[in-house]
Design a protein around this motif. Structure first.
Motif, PDB file in Angstrom:
ATOM      1  N   ARG A  87       4.692  -3.188  -7.571  1.00  0.00           N
ATOM      2  CA  ARG A  87       5.202  -3.250  -6.511  1.00  0.00           C
ATOM      3  C   ARG A  87       5.238  -2.079  -5.597  1.00  0.00           C
ATOM      4  O   ARG A  87       5.045  -1.125  -5.790  1.00  0.00           O
ATOM      5  N   VAL A  88       4.708  -2.702  -4.287  1.00  0.00           N
ATOM      6  CA  VAL A  88       4.708  -1.653  -3.169  1.00  0.00           C
ATOM      7  C   VAL A  88       5.569  -1.355  -2.276  1.00  0.00           C
ATOM      8  O   VAL A  88       6.183  -2.496  -1.588  1.00  0.00           O
ATOM      9  N   ILE A  89       6.157  -0.395  -1.654  1.00  0.00           N
ATOM     10  CA  ILE A  89       6.890  -0.205  -0.730  1.00  0.00           C
ATOM     11  C   ILE A  89       6.493   0.687   0.384  1.00  0.00           C
ATOM     12  O   ILE A  89       5.687   1.534   0.211  1.00  0.00           O
ATOM     13  N   LEU A 100      -2.672  -3.136  -2.761  1.00  0.00           N
ATOM     14  CA  LEU A 100      -2.382  -2.310  -3.841  1.00  0.00           C
ATOM     15  C   LEU A 100      -1.595  -3.066  -5.196  1.00  0.00           C
ATOM     16  O   LEU A 100      -1.616  -2.402  -6.227  1.00  0.00           O
ATOM     17  N   GLY A 101      -0.742  -4.181  -4.754  1.00  0.00           N
ATOM     18  CA  GLY A 101      -0.052  -4.655  -5.635  1.00  0.00           C
ATOM     19  C   GLY A 101       0.368  -6.327  -5.537  1.00  0.00           C
ATOM     20  O   GLY A 101      -0.545  -6.856  -4.686  1.00  0.00           O
ATOM     21  N   SER A 102       1.128  -6.593  -6.131  1.00  0.00           N
ATOM     22  CA  SER A 102       1.281  -8.178  -6.268  1.00  0.00           C
ATOM     23  C   SER A 102       2.700  -8.415  -5.103  1.00  0.00           C
ATOM     24  O   SER A 102       2.933  -9.504  -4.955  1.00  0.00           O
ATOM     25  N   TYR A 103       3.174  -7.357  -4.881  1.00  0.00           N
ATOM     26  CA  TYR A 103       4.534  -7.590  -4.311  1.00  0.00           C
ATOM     27  C   TYR A 103       4.765  -6.381  -3.180  1.00  0.00           C
ATOM     28  O   TYR A 103       4.822  -5.381  -3.331  1.00  0.00           O
ATOM     29  N   LEU A 104       4.909  -6.952  -1.925  1.00  0.00           N
ATOM     30  CA  LEU A 104       5.136  -5.850  -0.791  1.00  0.00           C
ATOM     31  C   LEU A 104       6.482  -5.902  -0.151  1.00  0.00           C
ATOM     32  O   LEU A 104       6.883  -6.803   0.299  1.00  0.00           O
ATOM     33  N   ILE A 105       7.296  -4.759  -0.264  1.00  0.00           N
ATOM     34  CA  ILE A 105       8.474  -4.656   0.183  1.00  0.00           C
ATOM     35  C   ILE A 105       8.188  -3.618   1.479  1.00  0.00           C
ATOM     36  O   ILE A 105       7.642  -2.485   1.510  1.00  0.00           O
ATOM     37  N   VAL A 106       9.180  -3.973   2.630  1.00  0.00           N
ATOM     38  CA  VAL A 106       9.069  -3.091   3.877  1.00  0.00           C
ATOM     39  C   VAL A 106      10.448  -2.774   4.342  1.00  0.00           C
ATOM     40  O   VAL A 106      11.088  -3.700   4.597  1.00  0.00           O
ATOM     41  N   HIS A 162       1.813  -4.084  16.593  1.00  0.00           N
ATOM     42  CA  HIS A 162       0.229  -3.978  16.899  1.00  0.00           C
ATOM     43  C   HIS A 162      -0.881  -4.130  15.734  1.00  0.00           C
ATOM     44  O   HIS A 162      -0.131  -4.027  14.505  1.00  0.00           O
ATOM     45  N   ILE A 163      -2.105  -4.169  16.168  1.00  0.00           N
ATOM     46  CA  ILE A 163      -2.826  -4.152  14.962  1.00  0.00           C
ATOM     47  C   ILE A 163      -2.898  -3.018  13.914  1.00  0.00           C
ATOM     48  O   ILE A 163      -3.199  -3.428  12.667  1.00  0.00           O
ATOM     49  N   GLY A 164      -2.473  -1.910  14.358  1.00  0.00           N
ATOM     50  CA  GLY A 164      -2.417  -0.777  13.293  1.00  0.00           C
ATOM     51  C   GLY A 164      -1.443  -1.059  12.156  1.00  0.00           C
ATOM     52  O   GLY A 164      -1.419  -0.573  11.127  1.00  0.00           O
ATOM     53  N   HIS A 165      -0.060  -1.943  12.690  1.00  0.00           N
ATOM     54  CA  HIS A 165       0.914  -2.329  11.828  1.00  0.00           C
ATOM     55  C   HIS A 165       0.096  -3.251  10.701  1.00  0.00           C
ATOM     56  O   HIS A 165       0.636  -3.028   9.571  1.00  0.00           O
ATOM     57  N   VAL A 166      -0.354  -4.255  11.152  1.00  0.00           N
ATOM     58  CA  VAL A 166      -0.951  -5.365  10.380  1.00  0.00           C
ATOM     59  C   VAL A 166      -2.029  -4.298   9.464  1.00  0.00           C
ATOM     60  O   VAL A 166      -1.872  -4.990   8.250  1.00  0.00           O
ATOM     61  N   ASN A 167      -2.720  -3.889   9.925  1.00  0.00           N
ATOM     62  CA  ASN A 167      -3.652  -2.892   8.925  1.00  0.00           C
ATOM     63  C   ASN A 167      -2.915  -2.230   7.790  1.00  0.00           C
ATOM     64  O   ASN A 167      -3.491  -2.415   6.802  1.00  0.00           O
ATOM     65  N   ILE A 168      -2.030  -1.413   7.964  1.00  0.00           N
ATOM     66  CA  ILE A 168      -1.323  -0.723   6.975  1.00  0.00           C
ATOM     67  C   ILE A 168      -0.718  -1.633   6.079  1.00  0.00           C
ATOM     68  O   ILE A 168      -0.496  -1.565   4.924  1.00  0.00           O
ATOM     69  N   LEU A 169       0.029  -2.777   6.590  1.00  0.00           N
ATOM     70  CA  LEU A 169       0.669  -3.704   5.940  1.00  0.00           C
ATOM     71  C   LEU A 169      -0.301  -4.485   4.740  1.00  0.00           C
ATOM     72  O   LEU A 169       0.031  -4.748   3.781  1.00  0.00           O
ATOM     73  N   GLU A 170      -1.275  -4.829   5.389  1.00  0.00           N
ATOM     74  CA  GLU A 170      -2.356  -5.579   4.615  1.00  0.00           C
ATOM     75  C   GLU A 170      -2.812  -4.709   3.618  1.00  0.00           C
ATOM     76  O   GLU A 170      -3.138  -5.194   2.487  1.00  0.00           O
ATOM     77  N   ARG A 171      -3.210  -3.514   4.034  1.00  0.00           N
ATOM     78  CA  ARG A 171      -3.803  -2.490   2.953  1.00  0.00           C
ATOM     79  C   ARG A 171      -3.054  -2.295   1.750  1.00  0.00           C
ATOM     80  O   ARG A 171      -3.087  -2.065   0.545  1.00  0.00           O
TER      81      ARG A 171
END
Length: 132
Positions: free
Chosen positions: A2-4, A26-32, A13-22
């Motif tokens: 689990r990634v937070i 790293l895991g199977s579940y992304l929490i923001v 913007h694209i920088g936000h997309v890039n960091i969230l996709e990367r």
């Protein structure tokens, strides 16, 4: 795993997309955690361009994001990490070293920012190129 991660995600913007996709890679579940309007005013001295409800909806709509919540206090980061049972905390490299205190409860990784793009830069360009 689990990634937070946390952020304001204003003027998305694209920088936000890039960091969230990367982060998701790293895991199977992304929490923001999306900073509340009040937290943004406290951090940056100004309200965000988009409301917290709009920013939550934008981030929530992304295919790589599994859970979104409103971050109301910088002092509660450890609580949020524990509450959501995060194994990894991801932040942008502009925060390098500032979250190392959480290494006792999860892995902490800093990702490089996307070159040539930032919310502040976009706001500045719009402010100075809009005809009045």
């Amino acid at each position: 795993m689990r990634v937070i991660t946390f952020g304001t995600f204003d003027v998305f913007h694209i920088g936000h997309v890039n960091i969230l996709e990367r982060a998701k890679e790293l895991g199977s579940y992304l929490i923001v955690g999306v900073s509340s309007d009040q937290l943004n005013i406290k951090k940056k001295g100004r309200p965000p361009i988009y409301s917290q409800s709009d920013r939550l909806k934008i981030v929530e709509s992304l295919h790589c994001v599994d859970k979104v919540f409103l971050e109301e206090s910088l002092e509660k980061k450890a609580e949020y990490i524990k509450l959501y049972k995060a194994d990894i905390l991801v932040m942008g490299s502009d925060w390098e070293g500032k979250f190392d205190q959480f290494k006792s409860i999860c892995d902490v990784q800093y990702f490089p920012r996307t070159e040539g793009i930032s919310t502040s830069q976009i706001i500045d360009i719009v402010k100075h190129h809009v005809e009045v």
